[in-house]
Enzyme design. Structure first.
Site, PDB file in Angstrom:
ATOM      1  CG  HIS A  48      49.463   9.980  26.518  1.00 10.39           C
ATOM      2  ND1 HIS A  48      47.637  10.874  27.150  1.00 10.39           N
ATOM      3  CD2 HIS A  48      49.703   9.773  27.521  1.00 10.39           C
ATOM      4  CE1 HIS A  48      48.322  10.774  28.325  1.00 10.39           C
ATOM      5  NE2 HIS A  48      49.413  10.688  28.814  1.00 10.39           N
ATOM      6  CG  HIS A  61      56.105   5.245  30.044  1.00 12.82           C
ATOM      7  ND1 HIS A  61      55.174   5.067  28.582  1.00 12.82           N
ATOM      8  CD2 HIS A  61      56.401   6.404  30.213  1.00 12.82           C
ATOM      9  CE1 HIS A  61      54.283   6.264  28.432  1.00 12.82           C
ATOM     10  NE2 HIS A  61      55.176   7.285  29.345  1.00 12.82           N
TER      11      HIS A  61
END
Length: 739
Positions: A91, A45
């Site tokens: 998300h 990430h």
């Protein structure tokens, strides 16, 4: 500390090889806090260790580009000193297990990325993917994600002006929630996320630090599994009212010489924000965790450094001007604490209770990760599927029935059930509202406006990820073109499964290559983006899902045409290429079974020429309506134009089809590069002249009027039935019981 176990490393998204690599670089064994910090910043990430080499193919060069990838958001020049700042982020994992807060904090995070650049957010968009809405659990998740997006945007006062939603059983176990934000800033007020000036103080402002969101970055870098609910504490909790105050305070400081740098305290919390700011500035930062305000008792240094509590920003301030800066946050009733200072050594030094508890060189912490090069291979079944017939002759419906079923599909139907929950007019600058091909936001004091869209390829990406990414870019360009807007730049969100699976890595490689090729051909620099990998549930990956957001400029916000036909007697033209292919189409999805057949054809050169021609026709006010053909093909696009204008139409197509196709491909094929335009009877000559000059196919196919939507010799449906079917799709499904 003792050598961590495989389970402990897995919790940090680290491998044994990466742990040993860290030990070699440091020349010692990292302690627990240092290992946690390394795990967060070396996670997929934060580091992009798998995708970074691929993303280098994307060009960010262009005369209008001010800031490209590497900052909080990309920035382009709109002229006269006004800049546009924008980015899209995912998300996905948080929204899968806590849909309201997952979606809400996704919106909060992308807002902070934009106002961290000194830009005032003026628009939000979303791109959502869910499973079949006949499933009660999917309806629940979908409803709660929409609630979360709407709650945060509505409360903070930024309009949600557009988006895209797609439903397919392939997303049943792993929904996708991508949020895009667009902001405006004048050139002198543009900020950067950088730390400079040895001795300059570092401030942490906004919310107090809690335990929510710990390991959020690593959570986003692993697969979901049946125990995903146990990850709920890794989901942050948002407070949009606090973020509104934080935004206003930061924007008040934008342009002040007292502010050296500003960074969102997002993924990996204080660790990433401080380390990345310092690394960009070629300096280090020393933090005193005793100065960090906490909302929970007994928090350890590990928890403080890795917390992802929302609504926090890190500032670097000129020495001697701290009180001047803190006075701004005091006026907004926000906490602001000096928690550290800039140092010359390129290290992140952490002290707590008077002791040094972590000390990591920034070249190791930020850039010392091992690049990953997973093996990739094209799956054999893709080759077989490409050659298989996309739709069998045994379609169980008449053409009229298929047409109405497509109009009632949640993917083609009216989306107002979603956007009516969003405040899309707060601020009074939304010129073109949700439900159109793209949104337009007013640029105050100017005639031109900002056009914005977010788009993605659908089932076709599973057949050919390269072309799927290209189709997403082409669709975004067409959507802006229908409003007469000139595209300026692109942001992307690349959603894929586990790259350790060879077929997924191949999908990612192909999609990035396709994105790069399409953007070069259509002169679209890529100025920001996000990669979301490991979108799997218990080993089952999502289809490759590249999503793009594009901004452009429309020269005059007055008189922008809509998709709806305007007056009976107007002429209807089909502009662009052919579109008979049914591979990966919405009709195929409704029929069930595998995704088969070649995906829609795409001619990027023709896309560019057609876009220029249609933009000219819209700008000259020749086109009274403009709409592109996408999901559901020509038949669905025609019905949408009729329903939007409350007018029927009669269309005549050349080359009537013969069995076994029966007209399925002609009506419902989703070939790229096509537009439906309507003009006054006296303007047909100009329409044909512009298209001929641009070497763009252009056919007069019908006239507006009547109570039917008719394609002569093939099918006709009542206008009222078409309108009713479009209203059924999402709203009808959501009237069922929601858990």
């Amino acid at each position: 500390m003792a050598t961590p176990s495989p389970a402990q490393l897995r919790e940090l998204a680290l491998t044994e090889e990466e742990y040993q690599h860290a030990v070699r670089q440091l020349g010692r064994v990292p302690n627990q806090l240092e290992l946690g910090m390394l795990g967060a910043l070396w996670s997929e990430h934060c580091s992009y260790k798998t995708s970074r080499r691929l993303l280098s193919q994307l060009s960010s060069k262009g005369p209008q580009v001010v800031v490209g990838p590497g900052e909080n958001a990309g920035v382009v020049d709109l002229g006269d000193g006004l800049l546009c700042c924008f980015k899209i982020e995912s998300h996905n994992h948080p929204s899968a297990i806590e849909p309201v807060q997952g979606a809400a904090t996704g919106v909060g995070g992308i807002l902070r990325d934009v106002f961290a650049m000194g830009a005032r957010p003026v628009a939000l968009l979303d791109a959502l993917r869910f499973g079949d809405l006949t499933d009660a659990a999917q309806r629940h998740r979908f409803a709660k994600v929409v609630e979360g997006v709407g709650h945060y945007g509505n409360c903070i006062g930024v309009p949600t002006v557009g988006g895209e939603t797609y439903f397919d059983p392939a997303y049943q176990g792993n929904c996708l929630v991508n949020a895009m934000c667009v902001g405006l800033v004048t050139a002198p007020r543009l900020l950067h996320a950088v730390a400079r000036g040895v001795g300059n103080p570092v401030l942490l402002v906004g919310a107090d630090t809690g335990r929510d969101g710990i390991h959020g970055a690593t959570f986003a870098s692993v697969q979901l599994d049946e125990g995903a609910e146990e990850r709920r504490p890794a989901v942050q909790v948002g407070n949009p009212f606090l973020e509104k105050c934080l935004m206003e305070a930061c924007l008040e400081l934008a342009g002040s010489s007292a502010l050296v740098g500003l960074q969102d305290c997002g993924a990996a919390g204080l660790t990433s924000s401080c380390a990345e700011m310092a690394r960009r500035g070629g300096v280090g930062i020393r933090l005193d965790l005793d100065q960090v305000a906490r909302r929970e008792l007994g928090m350890t240094p590990y928890e403080v450094m890795l917390s992802e509590s929302q609504e926090r920003m890190v500032l670097v301030v000129e020495r001697g001007r701290v009180e001047e800066v803190r006075a701004v946050f005091d006026r907004w009733e926000l906490r602001s604490d000096v928690v550290g200072e800039v140092i010359a050594a390129e290290e992140l030094q952490i002290s707590s209770s008077g002791e040094m508890v972590a000390r990591l060189p920034l070249p190791v912490l930020v850039d010392g990760f091992l690049p990953r090069h997973p093996a990739s291979s094209r799956p054999a079944d893709v080759v077989r599927d490409l050659s298989a017939p996309p739709v069998t002759a045994g379609v169980p419906w008449t053409l009229e029935e298929a047409w109405l079923r497509l109009l009632a599909s949640p993917n083609c139907a009216d989306a107002s059930w979603i956007y009516r929950q969003y405040d899309h007019q707060v601020g009074d600058d939304t010129v073109v509202l949700p439900g159109r091909d793209a949104a337009v936001v007013r640029l105050r004091g100017r005639r031109d406006g900002l056009a914005i869209t977010v788009d993605g390829a659908h089932r076709s990406s599973l057949l050919d990820p390269r072309r799927g990414a290209q189709l997403a870019v082409a669709e975004a360009v067409r959507n802006l073109t229908c409003l007469g807007a000139r595209p300026l730049a692109l942001t992307n969100c690349l959603n894929f499964g586990d790259p350790d699976r060879e077929e997924v890595m191949w999908q990612l490689e192909e999609a990035v290559a396709g994105l790069a090729e399409a953007c070069r051909q259509l002169a679209l620099p890529v100025v920001s983006g996000n990669v979301s990998l490991y979108n799997d549930l218990s080993g089952a990956s999502i289809p490759p899902t590249p999503v793009v957001g594009v901004v452009g400029v429309v020269d005059d916000v007055h008189g922008i045409p809509g998709p709806g036909f305007v007056a009976a007697g107007d002429l209807i033209y089909l502009v662009g290429g052919e579109g008979a292919g049914l591979g990966g189409s919405e009709l195929q999805r409704l029929l069930g079974g595998r995704v088969l057949g070649p995906p829609p054809e795409l001619d990027l050169e023709l896309e560019g020429r057609a876009s220029e021609a249609v933009r000219q026709l819209v700008t000259e006010r020749v086109a009274r309506s403009a709409h592109d053909c996408s999901l559901g093909g020509l038949a669905v696009a025609l019905a949408e134009c009729c329903v939007e204008g409350s007018l029927g139409a009669v269309v005549r197509l050349a080359d009537p089809p013969t069995p076994p196709d029966r007209g399925l491909g002609l009506l419902f094929g989703e070939g790229s590069g096509r537009y439906l335009l309507s003009v006054e009877p006296g303007s047909g000559g100009r329409m044909e002249e512009v298209c001929s000059a641009g070497q763009v196919p252009c056919f007069r196919v019908g006239e507006v009027g009547g109570e039917l939507v008719e394609i002569v010799g093939l099918a006709q449906i009542p206008l009222a039935a078409a309108a009713e079917a479009r209203l059924k799709g999402i709203a009808g499904a959501m009237e069922g019981p929601v858990l």
